[in-house]
Each structure stands twice: as structure tokens, then as C-alpha cells.
Design a protein around this motif. Sequence first.
Motif, short mmCIF file in Angstrom:
data_model
loop_
_atom_site.label_atom_id
_atom_site.label_comp_id
_atom_site.label_asym_id
_atom_site.label_seq_id
_atom_site.Cartn_x
_atom_site.Cartn_y
_atom_site.Cartn_z
N GLU A 166 -1.65 -5.45 -4.93
CA GLU A 166 -1.46 -6.72 -5.63
C GLU A 166 0.02 -6.94 -5.95
O GLU A 166 0.54 -8.06 -5.82
CB GLU A 166 -2.28 -6.71 -6.94
N THR A 167 0.70 -5.88 -6.34
CA THR A 167 2.13 -5.97 -6.64
C THR A 167 2.93 -6.34 -5.40
O THR A 167 3.83 -7.20 -5.46
CB THR A 167 2.64 -4.63 -7.21
N GLN A 182 -4.85 -4.82 6.89
CA GLN A 182 -6.25 -4.87 6.45
C GLN A 182 -6.33 -4.89 4.93
O GLN A 182 -5.58 -4.19 4.25
CB GLN A 182 -7.03 -3.69 7.02
N SER A 183 -7.24 -5.68 4.40
CA SER A 183 -7.35 -5.89 2.95
C SER A 183 -8.06 -4.71 2.27
O SER A 183 -8.92 -4.06 2.86
CB SER A 183 -8.13 -7.18 2.68
N VAL A 184 -7.66 -4.47 1.01
CA VAL A 184 -8.36 -3.47 0.18
C VAL A 184 -9.01 -4.14 -1.03
O VAL A 184 -9.67 -3.48 -1.82
CB VAL A 184 -7.39 -2.37 -0.31
N PRO A 433 -10.01 0.63 4.01
CA PRO A 433 -8.91 0.89 4.96
C PRO A 433 -7.58 1.12 4.25
O PRO A 433 -6.95 0.20 3.76
CB PRO A 433 -8.87 -0.39 5.81
N GLY A 434 -7.18 2.37 4.17
CA GLY A 434 -5.94 2.72 3.48
C GLY A 434 -6.21 3.80 2.47
O GLY A 434 -6.66 4.88 2.81
N TRP A 460 -0.63 0.61 4.11
CA TRP A 460 -1.03 -0.47 5.01
C TRP A 460 -1.72 0.10 6.24
O TRP A 460 -1.15 0.93 6.96
CB TRP A 460 0.18 -1.26 5.50
N VAL A 461 -2.94 -0.36 6.50
CA VAL A 461 -3.60 -0.09 7.78
C VAL A 461 -3.50 -1.38 8.57
O VAL A 461 -4.01 -2.42 8.13
CB VAL A 461 -5.06 0.33 7.61
#
Length: 464
Positions: A166-167, A182-184, A433-434, A460-461
Motif C-alpha cells: 500500500e505504501t 501481481q496483487s496481494v 503471490p509474493g 513483487w511477483v
Amino acid sequence: MMSENGIRSTYSSYHAWFSEQDNRRLAKKSAQAEAFFRRSGITFNVYGQSDAEERLIPFDLVPRIVSNSEWSKLAKGIDQRVRAINAFLHDIYNRQEILRAGVVPIKLIAQNDAFLPQMMDFSPPGDVYTHIVGTDIVRTGKDEFYVLEDNARTPSGVSYMLENRETMLQMFPELFSKIKVQSVSNYPKNLRRSLEASAPKSCEGRPCVAILTPGIYNSAYYEHSFLADQMGVELVEGHDLRVVDGHVAMRTTRGYRVIDVLYRRVDDEYLDPLTFNPNSTLGVPGIMDVYRAGNITIANAPGTGVADDKAVYSYLPAIIEFYTGEKAILKNVETYRCSEPDALKYVLSNLSELVVKEVHGSGGYGMLVGPAASKRELADFAAKLKARPDNYIAQPTLSLSTVPIFTKKGLAPRHVDLRPFALVSPNGVDITPGGLTRVALKAGSLVVNSSQGGGTKDTWVLED
């Protein structure tokens, strides 16, 4: 794969962006990130120190980048490992076939402090023991990944994974339009869905989920409250709960409401004063009776700490093969069990070259990093080993991979590990992912734990 200028291909797009940045701007952004974490209350406590005030975990703004193909291999290995651990726990608390087959010594389980006889001949709802697992992984070469340890009791750190992302999104939104990552962010939603899918058969309607915290003085309290807020569930303490008509219920303004799934961040010993530590005020009197009656799911299940044991860890390749019929995809670090006389003799003779850990230790406490230890520290630890050899394992010092961090003088390499998080339910295994990359901020240091001066960075993936 390296480009002509020595930049790994996974970092090529990021490096092109970074090369155009003003270091003063990046330093300002780094200070902004620290201010954000401080305002948000993202802190932790360091136990056993005179200045044990709440501290910030340092955040590094250079992401750790993993290719899609690398992640695919890691995810398959984690999935295999998590399934095997769950099968192992079900087996040792029921038929104990792996002990009868002699694959794992009976003594290792029978004399294990984390083994709970109260869990014998009982299967939790959906046969799931490890609802949330954090697997610590290090890299030593291009395609060389090793699992350092498994965290199957109450793995922490997922809030930092989410807040770090988020940061980064707030500070550098342009980066995420240039580079497809890819989102977490779905983790809290997936966690709630996974816990709901693990509800007991007695549950009617949508399961009621709550998080049990030891309270505001716990080192991970920020994470407990963060996850409760993100999941949209209640954060409760032991005094908020009671057994009502054979169910565990929480106090609300409208009376007591039955809880179907309790994500507990309280250790086994303090979970039920009627079953474990009678002096505990953190748990719920009678919750184990409700649990064994099939009227609540406790995540993670009591007794899962056996799988965290570092001596048990040394048998994981054999455990995986026993339950899956497959060779382990992810390697174990070579491990010397100090309980074995020949291994103890070797460890004592080579202490300055090894890393020694307590079998039940966590957070970097109770360990010795031989190459960084003084003669006095080596002598003191040798005495501990001779007094309680069963309490320790030893491993060679790995040549950990490094990733760049941002310093006042520019980029500099530092050693890292990675803790991906897996969610397990009767519906299967879901791996975000990550994960949490922890970084040793001191040059040359191999210790990444926040309690020992380490920091974190976004992982980051890349999309395929």
C-alpha cells in the motif's frame, strides 16, 4: 538472466525507472514512508530488552522482484510442503503411521513440548490443522531455493506485506503502470473466505469469525487489529468470550453471539486454563471441550507447533515423500541434530562456522551465528549445547542471495529471506503471490529478523 550492464532481467524495467530518479526525492519518500508507518501504528515490541518500547520496522523502498517462472516453482513447492505438513499433523494425532514406519523417531514426538496429548484421536473440522502457514525461504543461486523453517503455529508478518504494498502504491503509482505486478490486496478477503470454509459442521448460515488476541501488549497486536479491520470481523480478548450452551460466544451489545471460527493469536499454553496453564487469563475456560465436541474451529489447530520444531524440520523431505510419494520440490538446509552424539561432536568442533538454533526458537532469539560470534559467545554456547543437546540443531552458514537497498550513498546489496503466506481450507491451498521480504540492513549481516535489527521491503511477483 543478466543484461549486458549486469542488471537481472526481472529488474530491467525498475532499473530504467530508478536511473531517472533524483536521490534527494527518493530520500524524502523514504522519510515519508517512515512517517506513514509511525502514524499508522505499525510497530512491534522487542521482548527481553530494557528499552523494550515499541519500534518501527525499517522499510526499504527498493522492491524485491521475482519473475513469474520463479514464483511458479516456489508456489508448487510451498503447496507440496503445506499439504505434507497437514497430513503429518493429522497422522501423528491419529494413526501415527509415520512413527510405526520408522520414518520419524517416536522419541522426537513423544518428548516434544509442542505435542499435545489432548489432540489425540481427534480431527479438526475439514481435517485442517494449519489454516495459515508462513514458509521462510532463502535463495543461494539462480535456481537454488532452500526452506529455512516452517511457521505453522501463529505465523506473523502478513500485515507488513500488505502495508508495504500500500505504501509503494501511494508513493510511486507511476511504477505500477509501467510494471505489471501481481496483487496481494485480496489476502484479507481470501483469509476470511478460507476460515469460513473451515467452519464446523454444526455451523448454520454464514460462519461467524473472530480473532483472539492476547491484548495490546503483545508484540504483534498491530497485526491482530489490522487483520480484524481488513477482514471485517471482531477482535476479541479472552475476557470477551465464554462457553454458552456448548458453544464459544462473544459478548456484544445485544448479548452473547456464537463464534464458529476463532483465529487465535494466543499460544497453546494459554488457550484454555482448564486444559493447559491454569493461571492463564488470555484464553477461554472450556474452549477445548467445545472444540473436541465439534462446535468451533480453532485456527491454527492446537498442537501444530510440532511441525515448527526444527528437529522435525530436518525430516521434512522424508515426511513429504511419505505422504505425497514425491521428492521435495524445495530443498531443506543440511541440518545437524545435536541430540545425536556424532552430530553434537561435529557441531562443537565447528561452532565458529555454523548457525545454531533452538528447536522451538523463533524470531531470531536463542540462536548463534558462528562466524559473527566472539570467542566468549562461542564458549558460552558450547556449554549450552553440552547441557541440553536435544534443544538445538545446527546448520551451515548459507551464501544467501542479496538484493539492493536504498542508502544515502545509493544502492547497496543486503541479504534477504522471503516469507510467503499460504491459506489452507477443505477447498485447497491458496498462496499469495509474493510475501514478506525481510532484509538485513547491516552490511554483511545474515540476520533479517526485525527483533535483531532487520527491515522489510515490498515483494513483487511479475505477471507473466
